[in-house]
Structure formats: C-alpha cells, structure tokens
Design a protein around this motif. Structure first.
Motif, PDB file in Angstrom:
ATOM      1  N   ARG A   1       1.133  -0.899   0.366  1.00 34.87           N
ATOM      2  CA  ARG A   1      -0.226  -0.266  -0.074  1.00 34.87           C
ATOM      3  C   ARG A   1       1.274   0.578  -0.149  1.00 34.87           C
ATOM      4  O   ARG A   1       1.331   0.893   0.808  1.00 34.87           O
ATOM      5  CB  ARG A   1      -0.735  -0.017   0.879  1.00 34.87           C
ATOM      6  N   VAL A   2       0.908   1.939  -1.030  1.00 34.26           N
ATOM      7  CA  VAL A   2       1.577   2.927  -0.983  1.00 34.26           C
ATOM      8  C   VAL A   2       0.541   4.340  -1.319  1.00 34.26           C
ATOM      9  O   VAL A   2      -0.623   4.602  -1.749  1.00 34.26           O
ATOM     10  CB  VAL A   2       2.233   3.170  -2.144  1.00 34.26           C
ATOM     11  N   ALA A   3       1.273   5.334  -0.552  1.00 33.42           N
ATOM     12  CA  ALA A   3       0.323   6.626   0.222  1.00 33.42           C
ATOM     13  C   ALA A   3       1.771   7.895  -0.703  1.00 33.42           C
ATOM     14  O   ALA A   3       3.491   7.344  -0.470  1.00 33.42           O
ATOM     15  CB  ALA A   3       0.302   6.834   1.123  1.00 33.42           C
ATOM     16  N   VAL A   4       1.430   8.856  -1.017  1.00 32.30           N
ATOM     17  CA  VAL A   4       1.696  10.465  -1.894  1.00 32.30           C
ATOM     18  C   VAL A   4       1.870  11.311  -1.113  1.00 32.30           C
ATOM     19  O   VAL A   4       0.600  11.749  -1.102  1.00 32.30           O
ATOM     20  CB  VAL A   4       2.397   9.804  -3.326  1.00 32.30           C
ATOM     21  N   LEU A   5       2.790  12.258  -0.537  1.00 34.78           N
ATOM     22  CA  LEU A   5       2.420  13.395  -0.377  1.00 34.78           C
ATOM     23  C   LEU A   5       3.664  14.328  -1.786  1.00 34.78           C
ATOM     24  O   LEU A   5       4.700  14.213  -1.372  1.00 34.78           O
ATOM     25  CB  LEU A   5       3.292  13.502   0.856  1.00 34.78           C
ATOM     26  N   ALA A   6       3.339  15.630  -2.236  1.00 35.01           N
ATOM     27  CA  ALA A   6       3.417  15.825  -3.665  1.00 35.01           C
ATOM     28  C   ALA A   6       3.416  17.482  -2.828  1.00 35.01           C
ATOM     29  O   ALA A   6       2.161  17.483  -2.796  1.00 35.01           O
ATOM     30  CB  ALA A   6       2.724  16.009  -4.584  1.00 35.01           C
ATOM     31  N   VAL A   7       4.651  18.452  -2.667  1.00 37.70           N
ATOM     32  CA  VAL A   7       4.463  19.205  -2.376  1.00 37.70           C
ATOM     33  C   VAL A   7       4.613  20.309  -3.570  1.00 37.70           C
ATOM     34  O   VAL A   7       5.673  20.038  -4.608  1.00 37.70           O
ATOM     35  CB  VAL A   7       5.556  19.288  -1.188  1.00 37.70           C
ATOM     36  N   ASP A   8       4.041  21.364  -3.083  1.00 34.53           N
ATOM     37  CA  ASP A   8       3.858  22.113  -4.842  1.00 34.53           C
ATOM     38  C   ASP A   8       4.329  23.289  -4.064  1.00 34.53           C
ATOM     39  O   ASP A   8       3.605  23.354  -2.975  1.00 34.53           O
ATOM     40  CB  ASP A   8       2.761  21.770  -5.362  1.00 34.53           C
ATOM     41  N   PRO A   9       5.189  24.483  -4.829  1.00 37.62           N
ATOM     42  CA  PRO A   9       5.102  25.241  -4.817  1.00 37.62           C
ATOM     43  C   PRO A   9       3.991  26.931  -4.463  1.00 37.62           C
ATOM     44  O   PRO A   9       2.806  27.128  -5.275  1.00 37.62           O
ATOM     45  CB  PRO A   9       6.264  26.199  -5.646  1.00 37.62           C
ATOM     46  N   SER A  10       4.823  27.391  -3.073  1.00 39.32           N
ATOM     47  CA  SER A  10       3.070  28.606  -3.179  1.00 39.32           C
ATOM     48  C   SER A  10       3.742  29.887  -3.855  1.00 39.32           C
ATOM     49  O   SER A  10       5.236  30.256  -3.967  1.00 39.32           O
ATOM     50  CB  SER A  10       2.649  29.158  -1.825  1.00 39.32           C
ATOM     51  N   SER A  11       3.187  30.480  -4.252  1.00 37.06           N
ATOM     52  CA  SER A  11       2.998  31.812  -4.998  1.00 37.06           C
ATOM     53  C   SER A  11       3.499  32.586  -4.321  1.00 37.06           C
ATOM     54  O   SER A  11       2.391  33.396  -3.218  1.00 37.06           O
ATOM     55  CB  SER A  11       2.019  32.115  -5.879  1.00 37.06           C
ATOM     56  N   PRO A  12       4.775  33.669  -4.108  1.00 35.94           N
ATOM     57  CA  PRO A  12       5.368  34.730  -3.344  1.00 35.94           C
ATOM     58  C   PRO A  12       4.248  35.660  -3.368  1.00 35.94           C
ATOM     59  O   PRO A  12       3.625  36.388  -2.425  1.00 35.94           O
ATOM     60  CB  PRO A  12       5.960  35.045  -3.472  1.00 35.94           C
ATOM     61  N   PHE A  13       3.322  35.862  -4.036  1.00 37.08           N
ATOM     62  CA  PHE A  13       2.239  37.004  -4.465  1.00 37.08           C
ATOM     63  C   PHE A  13       1.073  36.998  -3.920  1.00 37.08           C
ATOM     64  O   PHE A  13       0.949  37.609  -2.789  1.00 37.08           O
ATOM     65  CB  PHE A  13       2.550  37.706  -5.911  1.00 37.08           C
TER      66      PHE A  13
ATOM     67  N   GLY B   1      -0.470  20.533  -8.852  1.00 36.86           N
ATOM     68  CA  GLY B   1      -0.433  20.323  -9.726  1.00 36.86           C
ATOM     69  C   GLY B   1       0.248  18.820 -10.489  1.00 36.86           C
ATOM     70  O   GLY B   1      -0.223  18.053 -11.442  1.00 36.86           O
ATOM     71  N   ASP B   2       1.127  18.566  -9.066  1.00 38.90           N
ATOM     72  CA  ASP B   2       1.600  17.608  -9.461  1.00 38.90           C
ATOM     73  C   ASP B   2       1.196  15.617  -9.831  1.00 38.90           C
ATOM     74  O   ASP B   2       1.714  14.773  -9.858  1.00 38.90           O
ATOM     75  CB  ASP B   2       2.538  17.283  -8.520  1.00 38.90           C
ATOM     76  N   ARG B   3      -0.377  15.904  -8.840  1.00 34.86           N
ATOM     77  CA  ARG B   3      -0.768  14.864  -9.280  1.00 34.86           C
ATOM     78  C   ARG B   3      -1.344  14.400 -10.165  1.00 34.86           C
ATOM     79  O   ARG B   3      -1.757  13.555 -10.739  1.00 34.86           O
ATOM     80  CB  ARG B   3      -1.934  14.716  -7.561  1.00 34.86           C
ATOM     81  N   ILE B   4      -1.668  15.707 -10.851  1.00 32.50           N
ATOM     82  CA  ILE B   4      -1.725  15.472 -12.207  1.00 32.50           C
ATOM     83  C   ILE B   4      -1.454  14.689 -13.255  1.00 32.50           C
ATOM     84  O   ILE B   4      -2.236  13.715 -13.464  1.00 32.50           O
ATOM     85  CB  ILE B   4      -2.265  16.787 -13.099  1.00 32.50           C
ATOM     86  N   ARG B   5      -0.114  14.648 -12.999  1.00 28.65           N
ATOM     87  CA  ARG B   5       1.389  13.509 -13.994  1.00 28.65           C
ATOM     88  C   ARG B   5       0.706  12.229 -13.167  1.00 28.65           C
ATOM     89  O   ARG B   5       1.208  10.746 -14.039  1.00 28.65           O
ATOM     90  CB  ARG B   5       2.375  14.103 -12.860  1.00 28.65           C
ATOM     91  N   MET B   6       0.119  12.221 -11.475  1.00 29.49           N
ATOM     92  CA  MET B   6      -0.250  11.163 -10.771  1.00 29.49           C
ATOM     93  C   MET B   6      -1.841  10.105 -11.291  1.00 29.49           C
ATOM     94  O   MET B   6      -2.173   9.149 -10.419  1.00 29.49           O
ATOM     95  CB  MET B   6       0.176  11.010 -10.146  1.00 29.49           C
TER      96      MET B   6
ATOM     97  N   PRO C   1      -7.799   1.893  -5.327  1.00 26.52           N
ATOM     98  CA  PRO C   1      -7.705   1.711  -3.883  1.00 26.52           C
ATOM     99  C   PRO C   1      -6.552   1.758  -2.891  1.00 26.52           C
ATOM    100  O   PRO C   1      -6.488   2.103  -1.555  1.00 26.52           O
ATOM    101  CB  PRO C   1      -8.719   0.876  -3.384  1.00 26.52           C
ATOM    102  N   GLY C   2      -4.948   1.196  -3.674  1.00 31.09           N
ATOM    103  CA  GLY C   2      -3.855   0.948  -2.699  1.00 31.09           C
ATOM    104  C   GLY C   2      -3.225   2.130  -2.802  1.00 31.09           C
ATOM    105  O   GLY C   2      -2.220   1.580  -2.717  1.00 31.09           O
ATOM    106  N   VAL C   3      -3.568   2.797  -3.016  1.00 33.06           N
ATOM    107  CA  VAL C   3      -2.550   4.184  -3.114  1.00 33.06           C
ATOM    108  C   VAL C   3      -3.935   5.577  -2.859  1.00 33.06           C
ATOM    109  O   VAL C   3      -4.963   5.467  -3.248  1.00 33.06           O
ATOM    110  CB  VAL C   3      -2.800   4.556  -5.305  1.00 33.06           C
ATOM    111  N   TYR C   4      -2.391   6.274  -2.221  1.00 36.90           N
ATOM    112  CA  TYR C   4      -3.546   7.765  -1.620  1.00 36.90           C
ATOM    113  C   TYR C   4      -2.478   8.563  -1.746  1.00 36.90           C
ATOM    114  O   TYR C   4      -1.270   8.823  -1.739  1.00 36.90           O
ATOM    115  CB  TYR C   4      -3.813   7.753  -0.437  1.00 36.90           C
ATOM    116  N   ILE C   5      -2.603   9.490  -2.657  1.00 33.96           N
ATOM    117  CA  ILE C   5      -1.805  10.338  -2.883  1.00 33.96           C
ATOM    118  C   ILE C   5      -2.632  12.217  -2.996  1.00 33.96           C
ATOM    119  O   ILE C   5      -4.047  12.533  -2.747  1.00 33.96           O
ATOM    120  CB  ILE C   5      -1.557  10.560  -4.536  1.00 33.96           C
ATOM    121  N   ARG C   6      -1.630  12.888  -1.967  1.00 31.60           N
ATOM    122  CA  ARG C   6      -2.211  14.192  -1.560  1.00 31.60           C
ATOM    123  C   ARG C   6      -1.307  15.052  -1.939  1.00 31.60           C
ATOM    124  O   ARG C   6      -0.088  15.091  -1.655  1.00 31.60           O
ATOM    125  CB  ARG C   6      -2.807  14.241   0.455  1.00 31.60           C
TER     126      ARG C   6
END
Length: 361
Positions: free
Chosen positions: A80-92, A99-104, A111-116
């Motif tokens: 069972r695999v979980a993914v935490l994808a950290v994306d940059p926030s706009s400084p403004f 959008g990283d999860r779009i590629r996944m 059901p054995g994968v959780y992406i956040r």
C-alpha cells in the motif's frame, strides 16, 4: 469559527482504510487545527511501520513521472503506497496549483494508493511545514511506503533528508558538468541517485561524472552504505525496477546497521525542537503586543543597550513569565492562575557578588 472534530473516530476510520478519514486528518494537520496535539497523541502508538522515501531534484528532472512509475512498481509488490506531493506557493497570491497529482492520475484510481498534495506556503527547504505530521498520519493509517516528492529544489534545499528514511536525488542530462555535480548541498544527501531521461544525449557522461564525484566524497567506513547511481527513463518505465531494487537494498542496510533508528531519532528530535521554537515565537508575539519587545528595540536604537543584552533580557522575561503563570508542585492539582509579566533588569553593582545578577519586580 473552528469546527470541532471527533479525533478518536477519525483515527479509527483512517486505520480501517477510509481514504476520506485520512484526508480529514491531513487537513487538520495542514490547517494547524487546535486538536493537533490530541491527534498526534492518538496516532503515536500506531507509527513506525512505514518506509518513508524522499524524492527530490531540480525542476524538470521528472520527479512526478518517476514517483508515478515507482508507485506502479511498489503496487506490483503488493504494497500500500501513499504519496505526499509538495507544490510551491505563489509569493504574491499565496496560492498553489497542486498540479503534481495530475501526472499521477493513472495511480489515483487505485484503492491501494493515496495521493495528497500540500502547498509549501512559503516554507523553505523543499517541503511544507505540515509534512512531518502528515507523514505520521499516513504511517498510522497503515501504508507500507510513503513517497514524499519535494518542490523543485536547488543546491541547498536539503530538508527532505531529515524527513525521509531513504532519499532519492534525481538528475537529468544536460543540467551541468562535473563541476556542477561536485557542488555541496543536495548531492550530499542522496542515498540513491537517479539519472532520469537517460534516453537523451549525455546520459552516460552524467552517470560517469556523478559516480566519480561520489567516489571522491565517500569515506572508507567498513559496512557503510555505498551510494548507488541508476540510469532510468521513467516515462517508458526503463530502469524503474532497478530503482526499486536499490531502495530495497538501502532499507535492508538501514535495518541491519541500526541507522534506521538513528535517523528516526534524529527526525523526532528535530521535530520536537521545531515545535519548541514555534511556541517561543508565539510567546514573543505576545510580548510584542505588550510593548516589551518594542521597548527593548528602542533601547538598542538609542544606544543604551545592545542586541545581545536585549535578547538575553527578553529570554529571561519569557522564562519568568512561564514560571509565574503555571507554578506547580508535585502531586498537586493545577489551578488556573492569572498571568502577569515581571520586569527584570540586571544589577549595576560594580563589585561581586551582585554584579550581573537580575532582579525582578
């Protein structure tokens, strides 16, 4: 208005495999909900079973594609695999595309994968402030492997090494010569190096330079881990099995050498230190609203004090304030007391034993 939550129920549902409950718990972490201490206490007995893998590298090296390919390989092993994808926030605007999860998207329906996805919210180091607690949530939820993908990083964003058991550093051909590979920082934290997009020209040269620089930097400690370099083209799956095998070998070495516990102890120590510093900053904010910090700053500007003496006085005020607001004897019940701030100053007597002592009123 802060919504109340039933932490025990959410923890029970998350451990039963309910994705929605896992998402709610991570949202509590990301929002720094007041119930966070209760949540961490409920999760603590169930943590420690997941293998945390950090995936980092410069923008454009194929982190999300490699992460998605690793998810498929690990799922074929029954994990069972979980993914935490950290994306940059706009400084403004402060917003993040997430959008990283779009590629996944291919793995998201498993059901054995959780992406956040998590927004960095301006936090430096390649991660989000909430990442350590989010990892604890996923660990307690029973995932075998947790993949943490950082934002695109440079040469000094190395925070992932402190949050992961195994760190993958991704590179791509044409992004620098041997001197670039020798630079300190991100290349020093890798346990497994992946030269992705290896179907491009220059891949062999990149592998050769990287292996040379690793050999120059490695010590001769008996039984130490020899960092691995793997060629891959994650888009078509080439080399992904070799990456998974290198990760498995590293986990075996961590367990056999005792390094796994050492790394996790260091991780817990850093997390405790960060929480203490955050609480001290919150109390400094309270002092600032009361004028104490402003008074000290004015004295520094006027030349009647210096930054070091002002910092020491502020720290003393924080300590005294804590002792006065919550005195407690062993075996006695805690009673709420009115908080008051003491004013402290250093004695000006030129002779001992009073010289340098503090007096508070």
């Amino acid at each position: 208005m802060i919504r109340s939550v039933d932490v025990p129920v959410l923890v029970h549902e998350a451990r039963a495999g309910t994705s929605r409950a896992v998402g709610r718990l991570i949202s509590l972490v990301d929002d720094q909900h007041p119930a966070l201490p209760e949540l961490m206490a409920a999760l603590a007995p169930h943590t420690g079973g997941a293998h945390v893998i950090g995936i980092t590298g410069a923008p454009g090296v194929g982190k999300s594609t490699t992460t998605n390919a690793l998810v498929r390989a690990l799922r074929e092993q029954g994990q069972r695999v979980a993914v935490l994808a950290v994306d940059p926030s706009s400084p403004f605007s402060g917003g993040a595309l997430l959008g990283d999860r779009i590629r996944m998207n291919e793995s998201a329906s498993d059901p054995g994968v959780y992406i956040r996805s998590l927004a960095s919210r301006g936090h430096l180091g390649g991660l989000s402030v909430a990442t350590p607690q989010a990892i604890r949530v996923l660990d307690a939820a029973g995932f075998d492997t947790i993949l943490v993908e950082t934002v695109g990083v440079g040469q000094s964003e190395v925070e992932i090494a402190g949050a992961a058991d195994t760190t993958l550093v991704l590179l791509a051909p044409g992004m620098g010569d041997g001197i670039q590979a020798a630079k300190a920082g991100i290349l020093e934290i890798g346990d497994v190096f992946v030269v992705n997009k290896a179907d491009r020209d220059g891949a062999d040269s990149t592998v050769r330079d990287l292996r040379h620089m690793i050999q120059l930097g490695e010590g001769l400690t008996p039984g130490g881990w020899r960092r691995t370099v793997v060629k891959a083209a994650a888009l078509d799956g080439t080399g992904v099995d070799e990456i998974a095998a290198a990760i498995a070998r590293h986990l075996d070495w961590l367990a056999a050498s005792g390094t796994l516990r050492q790394r996790r102890t260091t991780r817990a120590r850093d997390e405790i230190t960060a929480l203490v510093i955050a609480r001290l900053r919150a109390r400094m904010g309270d002092l600032g609203s009361g004028g104490t910090l402003e008074t000290l700053a004015s004295r520094v500007v006027d030349g009647t004090s210096d930054p070091y003496a002002a910092a020491e006085e502020l720290l003393t005020t924080l300590v005294v304030r804590r002792e006065v607001s919550s005195p407690r004897r062993r075996g006695s019940r805690r009673h709420p007391r009115r908080r008051r701030t003491l004013r402290c100053r250093r004695a000006s007597s030129p002779s001992p034993p009073h010289r340098g002592r503090w007096s508070c009123t």
